[in-house]
Design an enzyme around this catalytic site. Sequence first.
Site, short mmCIF file in Angstrom:
data_model
loop_
_atom_site.label_atom_id
_atom_site.label_comp_id
_atom_site.label_asym_id
_atom_site.label_seq_id
_atom_site.Cartn_x
_atom_site.Cartn_y
_atom_site.Cartn_z
N THR A 1 2.18 -2.46 3.39
CA THR A 1 1.77 -1.06 3.18
C THR A 1 0.42 -1.01 2.45
O THR A 1 -0.38 -0.11 2.68
CB THR A 1 2.83 -0.24 2.42
N GLU B 1 -7.01 5.25 -2.14
CA GLU B 1 -8.29 5.89 -1.81
C GLU B 1 -9.45 4.91 -1.71
O GLU B 1 -10.43 5.17 -1.00
CB GLU B 1 -8.61 6.95 -2.86
N GLY C 1 -3.81 1.39 -8.24
CA GLY C 1 -3.76 2.31 -7.10
C GLY C 1 -4.76 1.93 -6.05
O GLY C 1 -5.91 1.64 -6.37
N ALA D 1 1.53 5.39 -7.43
CA ALA D 1 2.23 4.10 -7.40
C ALA D 1 2.23 3.45 -8.78
O ALA D 1 3.25 2.90 -9.22
CB ALA D 1 1.57 3.17 -6.37
#
Length: 734
Positions: A631, A701, A698, A506
Amino acid sequence: MTATINDRLLGQPFDRLDGVLKATGAAPYPSDVSIPGQAHAVLLQSPIGAGRIRAIDSTAAEAAPGVVAVITHLNSPALGEAPMTGLGGPPRNPFTDDRVLHYGQNVAVVVAERREQAMAAALLVDVDYEVSAPILDMDDPRAAVENNAWGLETHDGDVEAALAGAQVTYDGTFRIAPETNNPIGLFTTVAEWDGDRLTIHDSTQWPMMVRASLAAVFGVPEAGVRVLVPYLGGGFGNGLRTWPHTILTALAARMLGRPVKLTLTRPQMFTSLGHRAQSRQRLRLGVGGDGRMLAMDHDATASLAAEETNFSAIVIGSPEAYATPNVATHDRQVRLNIPNPSFMRAPGHAEANFAIESALDELSYQLGIDPVELRLINHADVHPRSGLPWSSNALRECLTVGAEQFGWNDRNPEPQSMRDGNKLIGYGMAGVTFGWYAAPCTATITMDSAGSVIVRAAATDIGTGTYTVAAQLTADLLGLSMDDVTVKIGDSDLPPAPQSGGSGLAVALAAAVQSGAAKLIEALIDAVGDSSPLRGKTVDEVVAENGGLRLRDDADAGETFREILGRHGLDHLTAEGTSDLAAAAKNAKMATAPAFAARFVEITIDEDLGLLRVKRLLSVVDGGRLLNAKTARSQIIGGAVMGIGMAMFEDTIYDQDTGRIANATFGDYLVPVNADVPDLDVVFVGEPDRFSPTGVKGLGEVGVVGVAAAIANAVYHATGRRMRSLPITIDQLM
Ligand code: MOS
């Protein structure tokens, strides 16, 4: 020169653009692809854990109805070696020789007109094995122990001296079971050759890597290999390598001269796609009476398959977790006869965090310092190794906002002090740091004469929302509506883009799109006529809005895209954007910040039955500027569910005699189901990152990291018993 983010669409909680397609079954996953004339391949995998293939008799299988071929190491051509990915060596090629190195190793591919025929015929392949005793236990003295080749050890300061001088020391050993990533979508490959040209539909998070691997393995030009994956039913890291089954599907198609399709079975998902390595960590800490961490020695051992070089770097993030002047880290591997471990969401970070955050919890009791306070005391205000300021860091806010919203101070900190009937109640928390990653990325933006655009990049949407956020960002930068933007990804023929991995896509893609938008605006300005108010202006002097450009300081002076393109008879205009953030970071004079987070959890334990339940779980996350609030939240929720799995359920069990994975089905391998997952709260804090051109960080994770430690710490609070091994199971709680 930069295209301005208007915050008009960016960050808004749009539903994912592919949602309806997926919900109605219209999104073509690799397993939905069928090519006329295709044959179906089925893998026959080794039932033994180690040994040698003495002989293979495939006569009966070859004579079975519909069978086209049985391919084994005996009749397959030599294959080339795939290149390194930068993260380790490629998986061992299939059919290299007669040796069996692990249970589930591919022994034969049976190809038939129908999948059922291939499955039936696979049972008829008679393999004569010479069986040896597999090495499956990390403590087995026969197992080879190696130091990894990455050179990632840390030796900052003098750890031993600092430990010796510390007022309080900690020494703990932690174990984490091997966990297997299990995306819902069964990984599938469909391969079709035309001469030396290969078109391959493949479940992957990294089309360009699969392209490079297959070109090398088959000795064909890379430009002729096209990898397609418009939709993927989840990845979590197991789509970051070119696995043997993908190579075997392409091999079968090449040998047979017709398209071949292969879909892994669920049990084969456990043997064919990597898993989180089993690990053992020893963590030593030395702290002063004021709680300041003076020394950290973090030593990890992880499982590794025989003849593999894809090392797990468990303690890679430990030196950056807290402000510790003296740090030593060390990773080593034990080679076992297991399918190859590989990447699984937040590899290394998730494991190391369990040790560090459990240790801090123990120390908080010894020191009499509140766990949240202990993290704040040790907060790395600047990057602990470089001393550079962070490009963004709201970890303090994650901790304080989390404590406030969770009601952390309402608890009685004494272990075993809170209960509800026969249920013990426990509160636990953990701080979370992660690693920064971004690879070079390209994206093109093509505008047509109606002012609509197509964004293209060889990226993937693995379920994270790439289509949606790329459209949002593009529309925001160009003053368009979402309907004006089409995103084309999931195809290696598109402009080069990196993997959906390392939580890096991203950030890299957003920067490339922003650069492309600026270049497109520049090209549009170049195209305007002499009489246009936009003539001669720079990108920074104009604003893109309402389908056109106008002067920043004069809302009425502008032109629509349609006018600009129409006047010149241009049917389209394309601009290429690029980003190389890792290269830019070298001169940034700041430390590139990853996402940060804090977790707060409340659990209950039934005193009689040892039943552990998560009652509340709050994640407070600094993800920089959010591309899409919905999201982004979904990423954190998904990660938190995976964290509950890590804490309480996931364990890939090897039969110690045969190496067989004893629980390779969804009936036996436990992952959290709805009844295991309470309402998950997510709060975002922080600001746009100063280094990332779009301010984005990001967060794919970071969602998993810290959940296990917070739960284990809550178990201690509830019971007074310290859990140093995952998953935490009933037998540990009785
Ligand atoms: Mo992630 S393990 O980089 O898909």
